[in-house]
Motif scaffolding. Sequence first.
Motif, PDB file in Angstrom:
ATOM      1  N   ARG A 102      -1.344  -4.406   3.672  1.00 53.32           N
ATOM      2  CA  ARG A 102      -0.542  -5.471   4.283  1.00 53.32           C
ATOM      3  C   ARG A 102      -1.280  -6.072   5.479  1.00 53.32           C
ATOM      4  O   ARG A 102      -1.351  -7.305   5.631  1.00 53.32           O
ATOM      5  N   ARG A 103      -1.835  -5.230   6.340  1.00 51.11           N
ATOM      6  CA  ARG A 103      -2.504  -5.729   7.541  1.00 51.11           C
ATOM      7  C   ARG A 103      -3.763  -6.528   7.210  1.00 51.11           C
ATOM      8  O   ARG A 103      -4.166  -7.401   7.987  1.00 51.11           O
ATOM      9  N   SER A 104      -4.387  -6.213   6.089  1.00 52.26           N
ATOM     10  CA  SER A 104      -5.605  -6.927   5.707  1.00 52.26           C
ATOM     11  C   SER A 104      -5.298  -8.237   4.989  1.00 52.26           C
ATOM     12  O   SER A 104      -6.213  -8.930   4.540  1.00 52.26           O
ATOM     13  N   GLY A 105      -4.026  -8.563   4.859  1.00 55.11           N
ATOM     14  CA  GLY A 105      -3.625  -9.807   4.224  1.00 55.11           C
ATOM     15  C   GLY A 105      -3.300  -9.683   2.753  1.00 55.11           C
ATOM     16  O   GLY A 105      -3.005 -10.684   2.089  1.00 55.11           O
ATOM     17  N   GLY A 106      -3.337  -8.448   2.218  1.00 54.79           N
ATOM     18  CA  GLY A 106      -3.032  -8.234   0.813  1.00 54.79           C
ATOM     19  C   GLY A 106      -1.541  -8.114   0.567  1.00 54.79           C
ATOM     20  O   GLY A 106      -0.747  -7.897   1.483  1.00 54.79           O
ATOM     21  N   PRO A 127       6.922  -9.267   5.422  1.00 54.44           N
ATOM     22  CA  PRO A 127       5.776  -8.849   6.242  1.00 54.44           C
ATOM     23  C   PRO A 127       6.010  -7.565   7.024  1.00 54.44           C
ATOM     24  O   PRO A 127       5.055  -6.956   7.516  1.00 54.44           O
ATOM     25  N   LYS A 128       7.268  -7.118   7.125  1.00 55.54           N
ATOM     26  CA  LYS A 128       7.569  -5.890   7.849  1.00 55.54           C
ATOM     27  C   LYS A 128       7.626  -4.674   6.924  1.00 55.54           C
ATOM     28  O   LYS A 128       7.907  -3.565   7.386  1.00 55.54           O
ATOM     29  N   ARG A 129       7.371  -4.874   5.645  1.00 56.66           N
ATOM     30  CA  ARG A 129       7.476  -3.777   4.695  1.00 56.66           C
ATOM     31  C   ARG A 129       6.115  -3.482   4.062  1.00 56.66           C
ATOM     32  O   ARG A 129       5.324  -4.382   3.790  1.00 56.66           O
ATOM     33  N   HIS A 130       5.863  -2.217   3.852  1.00 52.27           N
ATOM     34  CA  HIS A 130       4.662  -1.771   3.158  1.00 52.27           C
ATOM     35  C   HIS A 130       5.022  -0.534   2.351  1.00 52.27           C
ATOM     36  O   HIS A 130       6.004   0.145   2.642  1.00 52.27           O
ATOM     37  N   LEU A 131       4.237  -0.245   1.335  1.00 51.81           N
ATOM     38  CA  LEU A 131       4.492   0.940   0.525  1.00 51.81           C
ATOM     39  C   LEU A 131       3.237   1.296  -0.250  1.00 51.81           C
ATOM     40  O   LEU A 131       2.531   0.422  -0.747  1.00 51.81           O
ATOM     41  N   GLY A 132       2.981   2.569  -0.331  1.00 44.64           N
ATOM     42  CA  GLY A 132       1.926   3.102  -1.180  1.00 44.64           C
ATOM     43  C   GLY A 132       2.326   4.517  -1.557  1.00 44.64           C
ATOM     44  O   GLY A 132       2.904   5.238  -0.742  1.00 44.64           O
ATOM     45  N   TYR A 151      -9.678  -2.774  -0.309  1.00 48.00           N
ATOM     46  CA  TYR A 151      -9.844  -1.407   0.198  1.00 48.00           C
ATOM     47  C   TYR A 151     -10.982  -1.353   1.220  1.00 48.00           C
ATOM     48  O   TYR A 151     -10.837  -0.745   2.295  1.00 48.00           O
ATOM     49  N   ARG A 152     -12.091  -1.974   0.905  1.00 45.19           N
ATOM     50  CA  ARG A 152     -13.247  -1.922   1.816  1.00 45.19           C
ATOM     51  C   ARG A 152     -13.024  -2.803   3.037  1.00 45.19           C
ATOM     52  O   ARG A 152     -13.552  -2.515   4.116  1.00 45.19           O
ATOM     53  N   GLY A 188      -3.087  -7.703  -4.496  1.00 43.97           N
ATOM     54  CA  GLY A 188      -4.218  -6.801  -4.367  1.00 43.97           C
ATOM     55  C   GLY A 188      -3.864  -5.339  -4.461  1.00 43.97           C
ATOM     56  O   GLY A 188      -4.735  -4.472  -4.291  1.00 43.97           O
ATOM     57  N   HIS A 189      -2.588  -5.021  -4.754  1.00 45.64           N
ATOM     58  CA  HIS A 189      -2.159  -3.618  -4.725  1.00 45.64           C
ATOM     59  C   HIS A 189      -0.913  -3.448  -5.585  1.00 45.64           C
ATOM     60  O   HIS A 189       0.042  -4.226  -5.455  1.00 45.64           O
ATOM     61  N   VAL A 190      -0.940  -2.464  -6.468  1.00 41.73           N
ATOM     62  CA  VAL A 190       0.223  -2.113  -7.287  1.00 41.73           C
ATOM     63  C   VAL A 190       0.457  -0.616  -7.143  1.00 41.73           C
ATOM     64  O   VAL A 190      -0.485   0.189  -7.266  1.00 41.73           O
TER      65      VAL A 190
END
Length: 380
Positions: A237-241, A196-201, A213-214, A158-160
Amino acid sequence: MSLFLNIVFFLAATVFSTMTVRTLLCLRSCHRLPKDLPLAKTPLVSVIFAACDEQDRVEGTVRHLFAQQHVDLEIIAVDDRSRDATGQIFKTLSAEDPRLHPKRVDFLPEDWLGKCHACHVGASSARGEWLLFTDADCWLKPDTIARALAVAQKENVGHVTLTPGVSPQTVPAEAWHLAFLISAADWVHGVNQDDPKRHLGIGAFNLVRADTYRKFGGHVALRLSVVDDVKLGLLVRRSGGRTRAFIGGDDAECHWGVTVRQMMRIMEKNYFAAIDYRTFAGFFVGAVLPLIWLACLIGPLTGTFLGYAAGAALLSCSIPALIIARRLRWPIRGAILVPFVFVALFIAVLNSTWTTLKQGGINWRNTFYPLDKLRAGNVK
């Protein structure tokens, strides 16, 4: 040789050799955006960006969006209280191509950062199945959006996001950018491995499904986040994406920070926010790590095994830098300089921490935001 210096040299050798080995392992998952993936379908993409006093660069940004191939676009350009000709440029370009939908923000509501509010305004009218948040000074290659969509479809994510590409004017600026990518490699690797402990934007290129997003509340949830781009990845990440991240290079080339001094100034508001306004962490990174770096420089001068080990560990940072430079199709000169420029990133964290604490907040887009308000509204 004192026991203390031996301990320092051992610590320095451990820090930088571990960094090199860890980065080399992570680079297995850090690549450029693929070129040959088929695009199964062409959903509408709403490209959203906020511009404040960007008259010198924003026309180039919009024209690069006009030139996007194999995608169906609407472009929502939000003029965030500009005092120059930015708004007029939008009006002129929208008459040329109806895909451009200009918007204007004249007043900033309370408890909002200007950029976050402008992105919220743009997203509120977006019709696309996908939303692309980018920057007003970021120029995309004609096939960048289509290739990112193809990755999202193939990987079912859901995110690139893409790291920002730059056009450095100096060799030290090349080295800075390579050092930055070394520091980000762990996070790129983590999201690409669905850790699951990593995120990036990253603000240069955040392509996110509109329903994702919504689901997490959009920029309302990010309204006081200085690093809203990074926190967008956290909320995905928190929204399951799931996220896929790539080295941007000339696929998403940003026209800022072309010298080390410029990049340190730009990061003044960001780095303290990126570590969640943790004062101890800011001073540790900004003060202790430069001392460890200095120990690597003076270590070989002592003629001891541990001194040489510390110096060799620092020089080993050039190895992952060379790999990244090759992927960017850059000359090797910047990679060779990386061990000597790395300290500038640490000092930039110290500068951001000290300046924000001294001012009691940050100045951004002609508005002052108190630190206590930023801490209270920070997404963690």
